[in-house]
Design an enzyme around this catalytic site. Sequence first.
Site, PDB file in Angstrom:
ATOM      1  N   LYS A 113       0.714   5.325 -13.782  1.00  0.00           N
ATOM      2  CA  LYS A 113      -0.217   5.579 -14.878  1.00  0.00           C
ATOM      3  C   LYS A 113       0.467   5.361 -16.228  1.00  0.00           C
ATOM      4  O   LYS A 113      -0.055   4.674 -17.101  1.00  0.00           O
ATOM      5  CB  LYS A 113      -0.756   7.005 -14.764  1.00  0.00           C
ATOM      6  CG  LYS A 113      -1.880   7.282 -15.738  1.00  0.00           C
ATOM      7  CD  LYS A 113      -2.461   8.674 -15.559  1.00  0.00           C
ATOM      8  CE  LYS A 113      -3.011   8.855 -14.176  1.00  0.00           C
ATOM      9  NZ  LYS A 113      -3.971   9.896 -14.014  1.00  0.00           N
ATOM     10  N   ARG A 166      -1.256  14.807 -17.636  1.00  0.00           N
ATOM     11  CA  ARG A 166      -1.653  14.169 -16.378  1.00  0.00           C
ATOM     12  C   ARG A 166      -0.441  13.743 -15.570  1.00  0.00           C
ATOM     13  O   ARG A 166       0.508  13.198 -16.112  1.00  0.00           O
ATOM     14  CB  ARG A 166      -2.458  12.897 -16.635  1.00  0.00           C
ATOM     15  CG  ARG A 166      -3.804  13.110 -17.250  1.00  0.00           C
ATOM     16  CD  ARG A 166      -4.378  11.751 -17.673  1.00  0.00           C
ATOM     17  NE  ARG A 166      -5.615  11.907 -18.386  1.00  0.00           N
ATOM     18  CZ  ARG A 166      -6.813  11.891 -17.809  1.00  0.00           C
ATOM     19  NH1 ARG A 166      -6.915  11.699 -16.514  1.00  0.00           N
ATOM     20  NH2 ARG A 166      -7.896  12.046 -18.527  1.00  0.00           N
ATOM     21  N   GLY A 192      -5.722  12.109  -6.805  1.00  0.00           N
ATOM     22  CA  GLY A 192      -6.177  13.488  -6.682  1.00  0.00           C
ATOM     23  C   GLY A 192      -5.184  14.438  -6.040  1.00  0.00           C
ATOM     24  O   GLY A 192      -5.489  15.611  -5.844  1.00  0.00           O
ATOM     25  N   MET A 242      -2.101  15.288  -7.097  1.00  0.00           N
ATOM     26  CA  MET A 242      -1.300  16.132  -7.994  1.00  0.00           C
ATOM     27  C   MET A 242      -2.172  16.596  -9.150  1.00  0.00           C
ATOM     28  O   MET A 242      -3.349  16.299  -9.215  1.00  0.00           O
ATOM     29  CB  MET A 242      -0.082  15.344  -8.466  1.00  0.00           C
ATOM     30  CG  MET A 242       0.913  15.136  -7.346  1.00  0.00           C
ATOM     31  SD  MET A 242       2.350  14.272  -7.899  1.00  0.00           S
ATOM     32  CE  MET A 242       1.688  12.723  -8.405  1.00  0.00           C
ATOM     33  N   ARG A 256      -4.926   0.261 -13.181  1.00  0.00           N
ATOM     34  CA  ARG A 256      -3.887  -0.028 -12.188  1.00  0.00           C
ATOM     35  C   ARG A 256      -4.432  -1.115 -11.278  1.00  0.00           C
ATOM     36  O   ARG A 256      -5.648  -1.344 -11.229  1.00  0.00           O
ATOM     37  CB  ARG A 256      -3.539   1.212 -11.376  1.00  0.00           C
ATOM     38  CG  ARG A 256      -4.678   1.699 -10.545  1.00  0.00           C
ATOM     39  CD  ARG A 256      -4.405   2.990  -9.841  1.00  0.00           C
ATOM     40  NE  ARG A 256      -5.693   3.466  -9.355  1.00  0.00           N
ATOM     41  CZ  ARG A 256      -5.973   4.702  -9.057  1.00  0.00           C
ATOM     42  NH1 ARG A 256      -5.073   5.631  -9.169  1.00  0.00           N
ATOM     43  NH2 ARG A 256      -7.164   5.030  -8.619  1.00  0.00           N
ATOM     44  N   HIS A 279     -13.526  11.000  -4.635  1.00  0.00           N
ATOM     45  CA  HIS A 279     -12.258  11.290  -3.960  1.00  0.00           C
ATOM     46  C   HIS A 279     -12.285  10.782  -2.524  1.00  0.00           C
ATOM     47  O   HIS A 279     -11.362  10.113  -2.055  1.00  0.00           O
ATOM     48  CB  HIS A 279     -12.019  12.806  -3.988  1.00  0.00           C
ATOM     49  CG  HIS A 279     -10.834  13.222  -3.206  1.00  0.00           C
ATOM     50  ND1 HIS A 279     -10.934  13.697  -1.919  1.00  0.00           N
ATOM     51  CD2 HIS A 279      -9.526  13.185  -3.511  1.00  0.00           C
ATOM     52  CE1 HIS A 279      -9.721  13.952  -1.485  1.00  0.00           C
ATOM     53  NE2 HIS A 279      -8.847  13.671  -2.422  1.00  0.00           N
ATOM     54  N   SER A 282      19.462  -9.182  23.299  1.00  0.00           N
ATOM     55  CA  SER A 282      18.162  -8.726  22.832  1.00  0.00           C
ATOM     56  C   SER A 282      18.293  -7.228  22.577  1.00  0.00           C
ATOM     57  O   SER A 282      18.665  -6.470  23.474  1.00  0.00           O
ATOM     58  CB  SER A 282      17.092  -9.007  23.887  1.00  0.00           C
ATOM     59  OG  SER A 282      15.863  -8.520  23.434  1.00  0.00           O
ATOM     60  N   GLY A 329      17.485  -3.663  22.468  1.00  0.00           N
ATOM     61  CA  GLY A 329      16.511  -2.720  23.048  1.00  0.00           C
ATOM     62  C   GLY A 329      16.547  -1.471  22.196  1.00  0.00           C
ATOM     63  O   GLY A 329      17.232  -0.495  22.509  1.00  0.00           O
ATOM     64  N   CYS A 355      13.570  -6.545  21.303  1.00  0.00           N
ATOM     65  CA  CYS A 355      12.388  -6.376  22.156  1.00  0.00           C
ATOM     66  C   CYS A 355      11.967  -4.921  22.254  1.00  0.00           C
ATOM     67  O   CYS A 355      11.046  -4.586  22.988  1.00  0.00           O
ATOM     68  CB  CYS A 355      12.617  -6.982  23.538  1.00  0.00           C
ATOM     69  SG  CYS A 355      13.968  -6.206  24.430  1.00  0.00           S
ATOM     70  N   TYR A 391      14.629 -14.007  16.675  1.00  0.00           N
ATOM     71  CA  TYR A 391      13.219 -13.721  16.988  1.00  0.00           C
ATOM     72  C   TYR A 391      12.977 -12.225  17.120  1.00  0.00           C
ATOM     73  O   TYR A 391      13.910 -11.440  17.305  1.00  0.00           O
ATOM     74  CB  TYR A 391      12.781 -14.427  18.284  1.00  0.00           C
ATOM     75  CG  TYR A 391      13.455 -13.913  19.537  1.00  0.00           C
ATOM     76  CD1 TYR A 391      12.921 -12.845  20.244  1.00  0.00           C
ATOM     77  CD2 TYR A 391      14.618 -14.509  20.024  1.00  0.00           C
ATOM     78  CE1 TYR A 391      13.541 -12.368  21.391  1.00  0.00           C
ATOM     79  CE2 TYR A 391      15.247 -14.047  21.170  1.00  0.00           C
ATOM     80  CZ  TYR A 391      14.693 -12.970  21.847  1.00  0.00           C
ATOM     81  OH  TYR A 391      15.294 -12.484  22.975  1.00  0.00           O
TER      82      TYR A 391
HETATM   83  C1  PEP Z   1      14.325  -0.770  24.806  1.00  0.00           C
HETATM   84  O1  PEP Z   1      15.018   0.129  25.277  1.00  0.00           O
HETATM   85  O2  PEP Z   1      14.179  -0.970  23.598  1.00  0.00           O
HETATM   86  C2  PEP Z   1      13.586  -1.688  25.704  1.00  0.00           C
HETATM   87  C3  PEP Z   1      12.922  -2.709  25.225  1.00  0.00           C
HETATM   88  O3  PEP Z   1      13.578  -1.366  27.007  1.00  0.00           O
HETATM   89  P1  PEP Z   1      12.634  -0.262  27.657  1.00  0.00           P
HETATM   90  O4  PEP Z   1      11.690   0.174  26.609  1.00  0.00           O
HETATM   91  O5  PEP Z   1      11.985  -0.899  28.813  1.00  0.00           O
HETATM   92  O6  PEP Z   1      13.636   0.786  28.034  1.00  0.00           O
END
Ligand code: PEP
Length: 882
Positions: A22, A91, A100, A102, A333, A449, A766, A768, A834, A854
């Site tokens: 503001k 304000r 609304g 605060m 805003r 609101h 990967s 986990g 993953c 990825y």
């Molecule tokens: C993880 O642990 O992030 C994973 C992808 O394996 P899971 O969830 O199957 O244990």
Amino acid sequence: MPKYVYDFTEGNKDLKDLLGGKGANLAEMTNLGLPVPPGFTITSEACRRFLEEEALPEGLEEEIAEHLDALESRMGRRLGQADDPLLVSVRSGAKFSMPGMMDTVLNIGLNDESVHGLAKQSGGNERFAWDSYRRLIQMFGKTVQGIDGELFDGALEKLKGGRDDLELDAADFQRLVTTYKGIVRDQTGEDFPADPYRQMSMATKAVFESWNAPRAVIYRRQERIPTDLGTAVNICSMVFGNWGMDSGTGVAFTRDPGTGHQGVYGDYLQNAQGEDVVAGIRNTISLQDLEGIDKPVYDELMKIMDKLENHYRDLCDIEFTVERGKLWMLQTRVGKRTPGAAFRIAVQLVDQGMIDIDEAMTRVTGAQLAQLMFPRFAKDAESKVITKGMNASPGAAVGKAVFSTERAVELAARGESVILVSRETTPDDLAGMIAAQGVLTSRGGKTSHAAVVARGMGKTCVCGAEELEVSVTERRFTAPGGIVVSEGDVISIDGTNGAVYLGEVPVVASPVMEYFEGSGELGDEDELVQAVHRIMAHADASRRLEVRANADNAEDSARARRFGAQGVGLCRTEHMFLGDRRRLVEDLVLAASSEERERALAALKPLQESDFTEIFQEMEGLPVTIRLIDPPLHEFLPDYTELSVKVALAGDQAGEKDRKLLAAVKRLHEQNPMLGLRGVRLGLVIPGLFAMQVRAIAEAAKAVPGAQAEVMIPLVGAVQELEHVRDEAQKILAEVGVEALIGTMIEVPRAALTAGQIAEAAQFFSFGTNDLTQMTWGFSRDDVEAAFFSKYLELGVFGVSPFETLDRDGVGRLVLLAVEEGRRTRPDLKLGICGEHGGDPDSIHFCHQAGLDYVSCSPFRIPVARLEAGRAALIGAGSDTR
Ligand code: PEP
Ligand code: MG
């Protein structure tokens, strides 16, 4: 000493961190030469210091006094001066808008003397002066002194006796002032403070403190706003919309925040102060009608709106006041908007040449896209429309009608869907709004609101359904035709067209979902779908991260392809052992000899092979990462208690298999199964298990031309574990004559810490992050969220669950270390994620910055991941994904 106070002429729109949204925008408008009442802003840094030290920071009072002095000189009158008072508003205004949540206090400077000065100043308008005074005591009492607002509202209602507030006269308001002062004395044991400077200082502290008001805390948690920012405070000379019928107050948007279309959108209320509009106290008139009431003011407002939109290059929302025919800008805003409007507006601005497509992509978020993928009501549903209100926030919500926040929270905690129904909502209803599927009010416009907060949360809202008579005390409402809906009756509300239905209305897929389901082809010419299409195309062209899917079967793989997946990043093979196939795992566990075990494995292999074949076929040559079996085997066996009861009841008649199974369940029982015999450990302990899976993968890959298999070993903590499995797998792949990468998950902290060694044996990593988070924090991923995360969130240990958004400071450091050391050993190491974080916007930005190749996430998150990966590439480090 830092500078704590900035005059509106000193700031600009880029100083939001310091001056709040503001304050920064008031300064910007002042610099643009727009009519802003003079004033100054106390920084959020002063607030933070005040909250930390429980006292105003040194030097602040002097700085405020200097700025007030300058303001008084400019205005030619002193704060609360008896014969001609300067009045100010105090304000709140934080970096991120918290509508609304605060506190705000208007009309500071009035007391028993200056009220007469104000009346004189206004040409003898006693009614206006006393109305302003009673508003001050009411707002001050409620927000600064913590008095129950109902006491003031009740006294006002009693005085009105059914009359409209416009029918009250000066004497009525003077009586009300006396009553209000009595309430203050009763409740606080002290008189209402008459000293204007004390009023201002108390109000300033109260605004600082309102940063930690429960509703503000809940709102920040919901909106993921950091807890430690503090709020700035704006001290602004008052202008009055309640001066008479030639005055008024309004709220406007430069475009429709529901559709994005350009035009005149807003509400106006004659002879009223700002909070009356937002609170939905009286029903407003449309902004267009202001043209008929005061054409010069209307024309000036239109010009200013145009100027603001061109200056900010975005939809702006505006609060303004007209004081006896003079227009004043009180706020602007970049306005909140529905997810659909966000996409439409971004693309409209590109087409109008105001922004480029890169910037358009930064103006939308994955969270908004996710909301657009939700279902909506079937168009031809035959349900009964009982009334219509304003389409305040889109979506389709079905649930039991409830009439209080407490009830909404209570039923939602039991897993029931509810619609919160009320005459109008207040900030205290926030918890109920969060708990409900949707919100229905009988009063208030699109800027009330309820509407503003619902839009911000992406919650369905229909407001201003005036035909409804809502009785909160009797917990029911009456619709035209005498239809009575009591608490617990199911209703459906459509936030896209404002319809309210009796009963449950069937819902259908959203057009955006249909667009994605239609494999990325443009299905229709709907403006929204077009906008999504253009932005998604740009995100795909901009992103460096690839997006893969967590998919365990052909159906998920097919959907993932339609949604744009570039491969499978995690195929959890254990999901193939559920249902009828459990029996085969039981045989494996019960095998008493190597022949029996081999027989059990031989029975499982063709089933796995055909599953893999289908996935390879769907993915048509894209990489498919297949993870060898991960969970402890007892997860496939019957429950211990159930089985013991079964065996005990059967006595001597109990079958041989059941007895053996019971013994196996006992034998395999573990106190901490997530830290037990699972993942790579199973492969090393049960001969032939991993070999069977690798052979199934290899033969399936061989059968599908172009199939690109990647074999992934779970739960590795030491390179030695991986070496054993890799050697065996390589042998099998060579025997079958198939090439496949062999890699590992990084989900045990030790794996991250020794990534340099592990990369010797792994062609890809990967992350986990589900297990990595579990083991880094020592949080059981199956238990803690329900058990105590709400307390941790409340205490601010973290702002969001680390299972939802990757904990950059802890888990993130392990990831960065593993990336660096892994790549040092093997420069072409392929890196992905993953865990669930692969579909979370903030975590995707982290993955981009960490240099992963990825992200992999569930099929429905793929469009979100594509968009956020594009945004991450553009926004870069330290990006804000809100
Ligand atoms: C993880 O642990 O992030 C994973 C992808 O394996 P899971 O969830 O199957 O244990
Ligand atoms: Mg795991």
